[in-house]
Design a protein around this motif. Structure first.
Motif, PDB file in Angstrom:
ATOM      1  N   GLU A   1      -1.022 -20.895   9.917  1.00 43.87           N
ATOM      2  CA  GLU A   1      -1.461 -20.604  11.287  1.00 43.87           C
ATOM      3  C   GLU A   1      -2.841 -19.934  11.267  1.00 43.87           C
ATOM      4  OE1 GLU A   1      -0.134 -21.316  14.180  1.00 43.87           O
ATOM      5  OE2 GLU A   1       1.958 -21.820  13.794  1.00 43.87           O
ATOM      6  N   VAL A   2      -3.011 -18.984  10.377  1.00 44.57           N
ATOM      7  CA  VAL A   2      -4.301 -18.307  10.256  1.00 44.57           C
ATOM      8  C   VAL A   2      -5.374 -19.289   9.770  1.00 44.57           C
ATOM      9  CG1 VAL A   2      -5.557 -16.451   9.104  1.00 44.57           C
ATOM     10  CG2 VAL A   2      -3.187 -16.088   9.812  1.00 44.57           C
ATOM     11  N   ALA A   3      -5.010 -20.168   8.841  1.00 46.30           N
ATOM     12  CA  ALA A   3      -5.971 -21.104   8.253  1.00 46.30           C
ATOM     13  C   ALA A   3      -6.615 -22.006   9.296  1.00 46.30           C
ATOM     14  CB  ALA A   3      -5.297 -21.958   7.179  1.00 46.30           C
ATOM     15  N   ALA A   4      -5.873 -22.286  10.367  1.00 46.05           N
ATOM     16  CA  ALA A   4      -6.408 -23.151  11.420  1.00 46.05           C
ATOM     17  C   ALA A   4      -7.638 -22.548  12.085  1.00 46.05           C
ATOM     18  CB  ALA A   4      -5.335 -23.437  12.465  1.00 46.05           C
ATOM     19  N   ARG A   5      -7.853 -21.252  11.900  1.00 46.59           N
ATOM     20  CA  ARG A   5      -8.992 -20.571  12.525  1.00 46.59           C
ATOM     21  C   ARG A   5     -10.060 -20.187  11.506  1.00 46.59           C
ATOM     22  NH1 ARG A   5      -6.005 -22.257  16.020  1.00 46.59           N
ATOM     23  NH2 ARG A   5      -5.872 -21.453  18.147  1.00 46.59           N
ATOM     24  N   LEU A   6      -9.975 -20.694  10.299  1.00 50.80           N
ATOM     25  CA  LEU A   6     -10.932 -20.349   9.251  1.00 50.80           C
ATOM     26  C   LEU A   6     -12.038 -21.391   9.133  1.00 50.80           C
ATOM     27  CD1 LEU A   6      -8.406 -19.288   6.468  1.00 50.80           C
ATOM     28  CD2 LEU A   6      -9.727 -17.763   7.970  1.00 50.80           C
ATOM     29  N   ASP A   7     -13.120 -21.019   8.461  1.00 53.68           N
ATOM     30  CA  ASP A   7     -14.180 -21.980   8.171  1.00 53.68           C
ATOM     31  C   ASP A   7     -13.642 -23.096   7.273  1.00 53.68           C
ATOM     32  OD1 ASP A   7     -15.174 -21.468   5.119  1.00 53.68           O
ATOM     33  OD2 ASP A   7     -14.507 -19.598   6.034  1.00 53.68           O
ATOM     34  N   ARG A   8     -14.344 -24.209   7.241  1.00 55.91           N
ATOM     35  CA  ARG A   8     -13.857 -25.408   6.530  1.00 55.91           C
ATOM     36  C   ARG A   8     -13.564 -25.132   5.059  1.00 55.91           C
ATOM     37  NH1 ARG A   8     -18.265 -27.859   9.378  1.00 55.91           N
ATOM     38  NH2 ARG A   8     -19.465 -27.803   7.439  1.00 55.91           N
TER      39      ARG A   8
END
Length: 245
Positions: free
Chosen positions: A137-144
């Motif tokens: 869930e957090v990864a969806a908001r991270l840089d590529r």
């Protein structure tokens, strides 16, 4: 860490930070601090997973089971190495980055120490998968660049299928086992969610990112929906094990 079916691995339309690479996104010092925290938490989680699987291998009833768990433990250690190397590459000291999360994670594992082989399998499948859902869930908001690394280290090491096969076989052999393991899995669910919330609450950069401090942050309502999705995924995993949620 095990990998459940999950729809929120990447944003439907990448915008803001999620559309940037690391070099651009890390120009924001608060975002950089959040990523260092996230990678530190993940790195220690993978190191702890390696240790637990190695311990669980000692409880394995057969040599084949022992070898299977040893292979999974090796995969977890490789994930740890990737995270450690990434922390070093972005100028963070890996041990210092992991240290803030040692007490919370060690506390969780002390409170949920399995009493036998089957409880260990359920813990690795259910407990680690809840943590993996949270990190996805957090990864969806991270840089590529960071998102790609996080999703890669959350790849299933083979434990999911292994746990399902062994637990279902044990329940078939003795249906009474199912009730005990269902209660154990419910306890794991509560402890894992509490631990995830504690980790975020204690780290300002992470909590700010989650509750809307950045362009792609969650608002408070989205945080609630996030934990609802994690709970739904847990229910599906319980069904896969042949246990009541």
């Amino acid at each position: 860490m095990t990998t459940p079916d999950h729809a929120a691995e990447t944003p439907a339309e990448s915008t803001g930070v999620a559309a940037q690479d690391w070099d651009r996104a890390s120009a924001d010092p608060q975002y950089r601090a959040a990523v260092v925290d996230l990678l530190g938490a993940l790195a220690y989680g993978e190191l702890a997973a390696f240790e637990r699987l190695a311990e669980d291998a000692k409880l394995a009833p057969t040599l084949a089971d022992k070898a299977a768990l040893a292979k999974m433990a090796s995969a977890e250690f490789h994930h740890f190495e990737r995270l450690r190397d990434r922390l070093a590459a972005i100028g963070a000291e890996p041990t210092e980055s992991m240290q803030p999360f040692v007490a919370a994670l060690d506390g969780f594992h002390r409170q949920t120490a399995p009493s036998d082989w089957l409880e260990g399998l359920v813990k690795a499948y259910v407990g680690d998968s809840i943590a993996s859902d949270f990190y996805r869930e957090v990864a969806a908001r991270l840089d590529r660049d960071t998102r790609a690394l996080v999703l890669a280290v959350l790849d299933d090491t083979g434990h999911a299928g292994f746990a399902i096969e062994k637990v279902r076989a044990a329940i078939d052999a003795d249906p009474r086992v199912g009730g005990r393991l269902a209660l154990w899995a419910r306890r794991l669910m509560g402890e894992a969610l509490s631990q995830s919330q504690r980790v975020v609450a204690e780290r300002d950069a992470l909590s700010t990112m989650l509750v809307g401090g950045g362009a792609d942050g969650f608002d408070l309502a989205e945080v609630g929906r996030m934990f609802s999705r994690i709970t739904e995924a847990h229910t599906k995993r319980m069904a896969a094990l042949g246990l009541a949620a």
